[in-house]
Write a protein that holds these residues in place. Structure first.
Motif, PDB file in Angstrom:
ATOM      1  N   LYS A 103       1.675   8.186 -11.893  1.00 25.50           N
ATOM      2  CA  LYS A 103       2.246   7.384 -12.983  1.00 25.50           C
ATOM      3  C   LYS A 103       3.337   6.457 -12.461  1.00 25.50           C
ATOM      4  CE  LYS A 103       1.444  10.836 -16.612  1.00 25.50           C
ATOM      5  NZ  LYS A 103       2.115  11.844 -17.492  1.00 25.50           N
ATOM      6  N   SER A 104       4.178   6.993 -11.569  1.00 22.01           N
ATOM      7  CA  SER A 104       5.270   6.200 -11.003  1.00 22.01           C
ATOM      8  C   SER A 104       4.731   5.035 -10.181  1.00 22.01           C
ATOM      9  CB  SER A 104       6.156   7.097 -10.132  1.00 22.01           C
ATOM     10  OG  SER A 104       7.158   6.348  -9.488  1.00 22.01           O
ATOM     11  N   LEU A 105       3.699   5.278  -9.376  1.00 16.77           N
ATOM     12  CA  LEU A 105       3.125   4.222  -8.547  1.00 16.77           C
ATOM     13  C   LEU A 105       2.396   3.179  -9.382  1.00 16.77           C
ATOM     14  CD1 LEU A 105       1.818   6.343  -5.532  1.00 16.77           C
ATOM     15  CD2 LEU A 105       3.785   4.794  -5.554  1.00 16.77           C
ATOM     16  N   GLU A 106       1.791   3.617 -10.491  1.00 16.06           N
ATOM     17  CA  GLU A 106       1.125   2.652 -11.370  1.00 16.06           C
ATOM     18  C   GLU A 106       2.143   1.677 -11.952  1.00 16.06           C
ATOM     19  OE1 GLU A 106      -2.430   2.710 -14.595  1.00 16.06           O
ATOM     20  OE2 GLU A 106      -0.801   4.111 -14.987  1.00 16.06           O
ATOM     21  N   GLY A 107       3.347   2.157 -12.202  1.00 14.11           N
ATOM     22  CA  GLY A 107       4.389   1.306 -12.759  1.00 14.11           C
ATOM     23  C   GLY A 107       5.194   0.541 -11.730  1.00 14.11           C
ATOM     24  N   ASP A 108       4.885   0.744 -10.449  1.00 15.57           N
ATOM     25  CA  ASP A 108       5.608   0.075  -9.364  1.00 15.57           C
ATOM     26  C   ASP A 108       4.906  -1.243  -9.028  1.00 15.57           C
ATOM     27  OD1 ASP A 108       6.758  -0.782  -6.981  1.00 15.57           O
ATOM     28  OD2 ASP A 108       6.873   1.226  -6.115  1.00 15.57           O
TER      29      ASP A 108
ATOM     30  N   ILE B  56       0.838  -1.200   0.000  1.00 20.92           N
ATOM     31  CA  ILE B  56       0.000   0.000   0.000  1.00 20.92           C
ATOM     32  C   ILE B  56       0.873   1.251   0.000  1.00 20.92           C
ATOM     33  CG2 ILE B  56      -1.792   1.271   1.227  1.00 20.92           C
ATOM     34  CD1 ILE B  56      -2.482  -1.467   2.588  1.00 20.92           C
ATOM     35  N   ALA B  57       0.600   2.174  -0.918  1.00 17.73           N
ATOM     36  CA  ALA B  57       1.302   3.459  -0.965  1.00 17.73           C
ATOM     37  C   ALA B  57       0.356   4.558  -0.491  1.00 17.73           C
ATOM     38  CB  ALA B  57       1.784   3.753  -2.373  1.00 17.73           C
ATOM     39  N   THR B  58       0.858   5.465   0.310  1.00 21.57           N
ATOM     40  CA  THR B  58       0.080   6.622   0.748  1.00 21.57           C
ATOM     41  C   THR B  58       0.696   7.878   0.149  1.00 21.57           C
ATOM     42  OG1 THR B  58      -0.574   5.562   2.825  1.00 21.57           O
ATOM     43  CG2 THR B  58      -0.735   7.962   2.721  1.00 21.57           C
ATOM     44  N   VAL B  59      -0.130   8.642  -0.553  1.00 17.45           N
ATOM     45  CA  VAL B  59       0.298   9.882  -1.193  1.00 17.45           C
ATOM     46  C   VAL B  59      -0.350  11.040  -0.439  1.00 17.45           C
ATOM     47  CG1 VAL B  59       0.242  11.242  -3.314  1.00 17.45           C
ATOM     48  CG2 VAL B  59       0.507   8.745  -3.436  1.00 17.45           C
TER      49      VAL B  59
ATOM     50  N   ASN C  71      -2.266  23.942  -7.085  1.00 25.13           N
ATOM     51  CA  ASN C  71      -1.735  24.836  -8.105  1.00 25.13           C
ATOM     52  C   ASN C  71      -1.151  23.986  -9.228  1.00 25.13           C
ATOM     53  OD1 ASN C  71       0.595  23.840  -6.957  1.00 25.13           O
ATOM     54  ND2 ASN C  71       1.374  25.830  -6.282  1.00 25.13           N
ATOM     55  N   GLY C  72      -0.665  24.618 -10.262  1.00 21.51           N
ATOM     56  CA  GLY C  72      -0.164  23.880 -11.410  1.00 21.51           C
ATOM     57  C   GLY C  72       0.959  22.931 -11.067  1.00 21.51           C
ATOM     58  N   GLU C  73       1.859  23.386 -10.203  1.00 27.49           N
ATOM     59  CA  GLU C  73       3.003  22.562  -9.829  1.00 27.49           C
ATOM     60  C   GLU C  73       2.566  21.327  -9.046  1.00 27.49           C
ATOM     61  OE1 GLU C  73       7.413  23.036  -7.695  1.00 27.49           O
ATOM     62  OE2 GLU C  73       5.958  24.677  -7.597  1.00 27.49           O
ATOM     63  N   THR C  74       1.574  21.506  -8.168  1.00 22.73           N
ATOM     64  CA  THR C  74       1.081  20.369  -7.383  1.00 22.73           C
ATOM     65  C   THR C  74       0.380  19.355  -8.275  1.00 22.73           C
ATOM     66  OG1 THR C  74       0.759  21.846  -5.483  1.00 22.73           O
ATOM     67  CG2 THR C  74      -0.326  19.708  -5.393  1.00 22.73           C
ATOM     68  N   ILE C  75      -0.421  19.833  -9.217  1.00 21.64           N
ATOM     69  CA  ILE C  75      -1.095  18.930 -10.150  1.00 21.64           C
ATOM     70  C   ILE C  75      -0.076  18.130 -10.955  1.00 21.64           C
ATOM     71  CG2 ILE C  75      -2.480  18.875 -12.278  1.00 21.64           C
ATOM     72  CD1 ILE C  75      -4.213  21.083 -11.063  1.00 21.64           C
TER      73      ILE C  75
ATOM     74  N   SER D 140       0.537  14.105 -10.754  1.00 21.74           N
ATOM     75  CA  SER D 140       0.445  13.308 -11.972  1.00 21.74           C
ATOM     76  C   SER D 140       1.649  12.379 -12.106  1.00 21.74           C
ATOM     77  CB  SER D 140       0.351  14.222 -13.197  1.00 21.74           C
ATOM     78  OG  SER D 140       0.345  13.468 -14.394  1.00 21.74           O
ATOM     79  N   GLU D 141       2.832  12.920 -11.936  1.00 21.87           N
ATOM     80  CA  GLU D 141       4.040  12.107 -12.056  1.00 21.87           C
ATOM     81  C   GLU D 141       4.106  11.045 -10.964  1.00 21.87           C
ATOM     82  OE1 GLU D 141       6.165  12.059 -14.613  1.00 21.87           O
ATOM     83  OE2 GLU D 141       4.693  13.452 -15.461  1.00 21.87           O
TER      84      GLU D 141
END
Length: 258
Positions: free
Chosen positions: A41-46, A14-17, A29-33, A37-38
């Motif tokens: 994507k990283s967790l989906e590939g883990d 289990i990963a907690t974000v 804000n834009g940077e947080t979004i 997102s990244e």
């Protein structure tokens, strides 16, 4: 030293974000979004991660909305681009992620914050949660999928009421209307989410990914959800996890999904 916008921790499968802008009530804000997102994507590939819990830092807020000062002077085209980029880079990404994402809603989930929670596959709210889409008070409408996902979850009439009045509902009303799956105390919020994630993690990740895709197909324009289910069901028969699951059942043992 600048604090990280998004924190990631892992326990077992289990990963907690955690969105980490507590002084701004975790506003997007834009940077947080982009960072979220990244991260997703990283967790989906883990391959070591089977389920994800998404929450906000502190007890006051999951996400209190978008960072209004970033777009207060945008033009019509800039506004369209802002919404489109948000849909594609984060909100649709989470909805279609192959691993279940559980929103742990602590405190305020307003505007983009509620839209973020609704893009997750399920929601657990603490009893101090307040949820709503107040965009019309700013002369704008929800732009990150709120008009669509809220109606899917609570029905057209209730969604119309919440959006046009800009009213907030508490966790228990959210449970009543199907906006959240469970309500807990603030102290038990993450425990409940971990409990659900733990049950998910024991099951076939391949089958879960297919189930997410099939459920979402029923809400996609121009897609026959039943046909999508038939296809995904049939394709499951060709997977190693189907062989392991059925073999384990016949041998009366617990399956070991890889």
């Amino acid at each position: 030293m600048m604090e990280e916008l998004v924190l990631v921790s892992k326990e077992g499968k289990i990963a907690t974000v955690t969105i980490n802008r507590p002084k701004q009530l975790n506003a997007l804000n834009g940077e947080t979004i982009a960072t979220l997102s990244e991260t997703m994507k990283s967790l989906e590939g883990d391959d070591s991660v089977r389920a994800i819990i998404l929450t906000g830092s502190g007890e006051k807020s999951f996400v209190a909305g978008a960072d209004i000062k970033e777009f207060a002077n945008y033009s019509v085209e800039e506004g369209k681009d802002l919404a489109r980029r948000g849909h594609e880079s984060l909100f649709n990404l989470i909805e279609n992620l192959r691993k279940p994402v559980i929103a742990a809603v602590n405190g305020f989930a307003l505007g983009g914050g509620l839209e973020l929670a609704m893009s997750c596959h399920m929601r657990v709210a603490s009893d101090n949660a307040s949820m709503g889409l107040p965009e019309v008070t700013l002369g704008v409408i929800p732009g990150y999928g709120g008009t669509q996902r809220l109606a899917q979850l609570v029905g057209k009439g209730k969604a119309m009421e919440m959006i046009t009045t800009a009213g907030m509902i508490d966790a228990n009303d959210g449970l009543k209307w199907g906006l959240v799956n469970h309500v807990t105390s603030a102290d038990e919020l993450m425990t409940k989410c971990s409990e659900i994630a733990g049950k998910i993690a024991r099951n076939s990740g391949v089958a879960i990914a297919a189930a997410i895709s099939a459920v979402n197909a029923g809400f996609a324009e121009g897609v026959d959800g039943f046909e999508a289910e038939i296809t995904a069901f049939g394709e499951a028969f060709g997977t190693d996890e189907f062989k392991e699951g059925t073999t384990a059942f016949l041998e009366k043992r617990k399956p070991e999904f890889k």
